[in-house]
Design a protein around this motif. Structure first.
Motif, PDB file in Angstrom:
ATOM      1  N   TRP A   1      -5.189   5.417  -0.073  1.00 40.69           N
ATOM      2  CA  TRP A   1      -4.271   4.417   0.106  1.00 40.69           C
ATOM      3  C   TRP A   1      -4.460   3.628  -1.555  1.00 40.69           C
ATOM      4  CZ3 TRP A   1      -0.490   4.240   3.090  1.00 40.69           C
ATOM      5  CH2 TRP A   1      -0.631   4.538   4.421  1.00 40.69           C
ATOM      6  N   ILE A   2      -3.497   3.231  -2.059  1.00 41.76           N
ATOM      7  CA  ILE A   2      -3.511   2.750  -3.370  1.00 41.76           C
ATOM      8  C   ILE A   2      -2.457   1.498  -3.502  1.00 41.76           C
ATOM      9  CG2 ILE A   2      -2.037   4.427  -4.264  1.00 41.76           C
ATOM     10  CD1 ILE A   2      -3.634   3.938  -6.995  1.00 41.76           C
ATOM     11  N   LYS A   3      -2.882   0.369  -3.813  1.00 42.94           N
ATOM     12  CA  LYS A   3      -1.810  -0.681  -4.269  1.00 42.94           C
ATOM     13  C   LYS A   3      -0.765  -0.305  -5.091  1.00 42.94           C
ATOM     14  CE  LYS A   3      -2.471  -4.374  -1.446  1.00 42.94           C
ATOM     15  NZ  LYS A   3      -3.315  -5.378  -1.377  1.00 42.94           N
TER      16      LYS A   3
ATOM     17  N   ARG B   1      -9.002  -0.369   7.709  1.00 42.28           N
ATOM     18  CA  ARG B   1      -8.728  -0.034   6.248  1.00 42.28           C
ATOM     19  C   ARG B   1      -9.676  -0.631   5.510  1.00 42.28           C
ATOM     20  NH1 ARG B   1      -2.660   0.423   4.292  1.00 42.28           N
ATOM     21  NH2 ARG B   1      -2.970   1.709   6.015  1.00 42.28           N
TER      22      ARG B   1
ATOM     23  N   TRP C   1       0.990  -1.260   0.109  1.00 43.74           N
ATOM     24  CA  TRP C   1      -0.033  -0.125  -0.151  1.00 43.74           C
ATOM     25  C   TRP C   1       0.925   1.280  -0.058  1.00 43.74           C
ATOM     26  CZ3 TRP C   1      -4.875  -0.152  -0.907  1.00 43.74           C
ATOM     27  CH2 TRP C   1      -5.630  -1.085  -0.683  1.00 43.74           C
TER      28      TRP C   1
ATOM     29  N   ALA D   1     -10.820  -1.846   1.711  1.00 44.80           N
ATOM     30  CA  ALA D   1     -10.137  -1.805   0.578  1.00 44.80           C
ATOM     31  C   ALA D   1     -11.086  -2.648  -0.552  1.00 44.80           C
ATOM     32  CB  ALA D   1      -8.789  -2.421   0.445  1.00 44.80           C
ATOM     33  N   ARG D   2     -11.001  -2.028  -1.721  1.00 41.60           N
ATOM     34  CA  ARG D   2     -11.962  -2.534  -2.728  1.00 41.60           C
ATOM     35  C   ARG D   2     -11.254  -2.253  -4.153  1.00 41.60           C
ATOM     36  NH1 ARG D   2     -14.630  -3.783   0.926  1.00 41.60           N
ATOM     37  NH2 ARG D   2     -16.800  -3.089   1.676  1.00 41.60           N
TER      38      ARG D   2
ATOM     39  N   LEU E   1     -17.102   1.750   0.810  1.00 39.54           N
ATOM     40  CA  LEU E   1     -15.834   2.627   0.394  1.00 39.54           C
ATOM     41  C   LEU E   1     -16.310   3.667  -0.475  1.00 39.54           C
ATOM     42  CD1 LEU E   1     -12.994   2.882   0.572  1.00 39.54           C
ATOM     43  CD2 LEU E   1     -12.588   1.249  -1.240  1.00 39.54           C
TER      44      LEU E   1
ATOM     45  N   SER F   1      -6.015  -1.620  -6.231  1.00 38.59           N
ATOM     46  CA  SER F   1      -7.050  -1.560  -5.003  1.00 38.59           C
ATOM     47  C   SER F   1      -6.755  -0.169  -4.430  1.00 38.59           C
ATOM     48  CB  SER F   1      -6.817  -2.474  -3.995  1.00 38.59           C
ATOM     49  OG  SER F   1      -7.001  -3.800  -4.455  1.00 38.59           O
ATOM     50  N   LEU F   2      -8.124   0.416  -4.081  1.00 37.99           N
ATOM     51  CA  LEU F   2      -7.902   1.552  -3.145  1.00 37.99           C
ATOM     52  C   LEU F   2      -8.469   1.400  -1.777  1.00 37.99           C
ATOM     53  CD1 LEU F   2      -9.675   4.191  -5.961  1.00 37.99           C
ATOM     54  CD2 LEU F   2      -7.044   3.797  -5.418  1.00 37.99           C
ATOM     55  N   ALA F   3      -8.071   2.329  -0.776  1.00 39.51           N
ATOM     56  CA  ALA F   3      -8.502   2.025   0.444  1.00 39.51           C
ATOM     57  C   ALA F   3      -8.537   3.313   1.287  1.00 39.51           C
ATOM     58  CB  ALA F   3      -7.709   0.974   1.188  1.00 39.51           C
TER      59      ALA F   3
END
Ligand code: FAD
Ligand code: NAP
Length: 247
Positions: free
Chosen positions: A89-91, A47, A4, A49-50, A75, A38-40
């Motif tokens: 947050w982003i993967k 947290r 992340w 996330a999807r 989300l 994924s964003l979170a």
């Protein structure tokens, strides 16, 4: 495992009550057009996330995502409230096989998307590879109402860039809108009205289909295409139908 990292919101465009676009700055790894990340956000100390498809193409900045605020959705209803400067947050690494690398050789590429399911198609359409590999590309965007039909400026730009090699067809299912098809995609394939509207026939030798979005559309369209002899595309047994379900 992808890490992340923290991104920064650059813009949040509210198209309708339920549709919005986030533009995000983040030092993500290279990805392939059609993939998702994924964003979170931290919500009530957790947290959440999807997965979300990139709408932007590889190398394009800022990163761009197109969202639907699902009824009661945790989300999406938090993402819609973000403002420029906020963190998200982003993967760092992307995932997924809804990419041209998974599509065997074909002449005509049919992209069938519902709602925000057009996102990966715009990412792919704005790559050179798409236009090097296919003679013609058809983008079908199926929505409930005219207000849901977004990214028309991008459609116009693609028409200008690629002329008749690019065909666009909108479906608006819950309003009668001139210049669009009414109803659902599978029925329009069955009665031939989609093929007439775009001026292209379905052909076992020439056509490949990428389907994305509402899983019911994906299922119904896949069944109809299978009944016409088209096969699911799998790594071991290449076929004509490549799919991505959003829920
Ligand atoms: C590969 C992939 C790419 C995606 N890309 C996008 C995108 O670009 N834009 C976008 O708007 N959405 C995308 N989605 C959907 C997204 O991941 C979330 O499901 C959506 O934003 C809803 O999340 P939420 O937390 O708001 O709602 P949730 O609390 O997760 O769900 C709210 C309601 O939405 C429906 N729903 C949502 N997700 C599911 C699910 N997984 N299974 C069953 N029902 C579900 C259900 O009716 C559920 O009650 C993608 C999904 C996948 C798998
Ligand atoms: N869009 C997303 O990313 C997303 C993500 C998570 C959850 N959801 C959930 O999806 C619902 C709304 O999403 P949405 O506004 O994107 O609209 P949607 O319900 O997916 O509809 C978009 C288009 O797909 C059509 N469609 C629906 N079922 C079909 C089928 N079996 N075959 C062919 N076409 C079909 C609809 O036609 P009709 O008008 O005839 O139904 C409409 O034209 C909500 O319940 C929401 O929670 C959406």
């Amino acid at each position: 495992m992808a890490q992340w990292i923290e991104g920064t919101v650059v813009d949040n465009i509210h198209w309708t009550e339920n549709l919005f676009t986030l533009k995000i700055d983040a030092a993500v790894d290279d990805f392939t057009a059609g993939q998702f990340t994924s964003l979170a956000l931290e919500i009530d100390g957790e947290r959440i996330a999807r997965p979300y498809s990139y709408l932007s193409s590889p190398g394009q900045r800022p990163l761009e995502f197109f969202f639907y605020t699902a009824t009661g959705g945790k989300l999406s209803n938090a993402l819609v409230r973000l403002s420029p400067g906020d963190g998200v947050w982003i993967k760092q690494g992307a995932n997924g096989f809804f990419t041209l690398g998974e599509v065997p050789p074909a002449q005509d590429l049919w992209m069938l998307g519902t709602g925000t399911g057009v996102a990966p198609f715009f990412s792919i359409l704005n790559t050179d590879e798409a236009w090097q590999r296919f003679e013609k590309i058809v983008l079908v965007h199926a929505v409930r109402t005219l207000a849901d039909l977004r990214y028309q400026e991008m459609v116009e730009k693609l028409k200008q860039q690629h002329g008749t090699r690019f065909r666009f067809q909108a479906f608006v299912s819950r309003e009668e809108i001139p210049g669009t098809l009414h109803g659902r995609v599978p029925l329009a394939i069955e009665d031939g009205s989609l093929q007439s509207a775009v001026g292209l026939e379905l052909d076992l030798e020439r056509s490949h289909f990428m389907l994305c979005g509402n899983p019911d559309m994906v299922k119904d369209a896949t069944e109809l295409l299978k009944a016409r002899g088209f096969r699911k595309n799998r790594r071991r047994t290449p076929g004509h139908i490549t799919v991505e379900n959003y829920w």
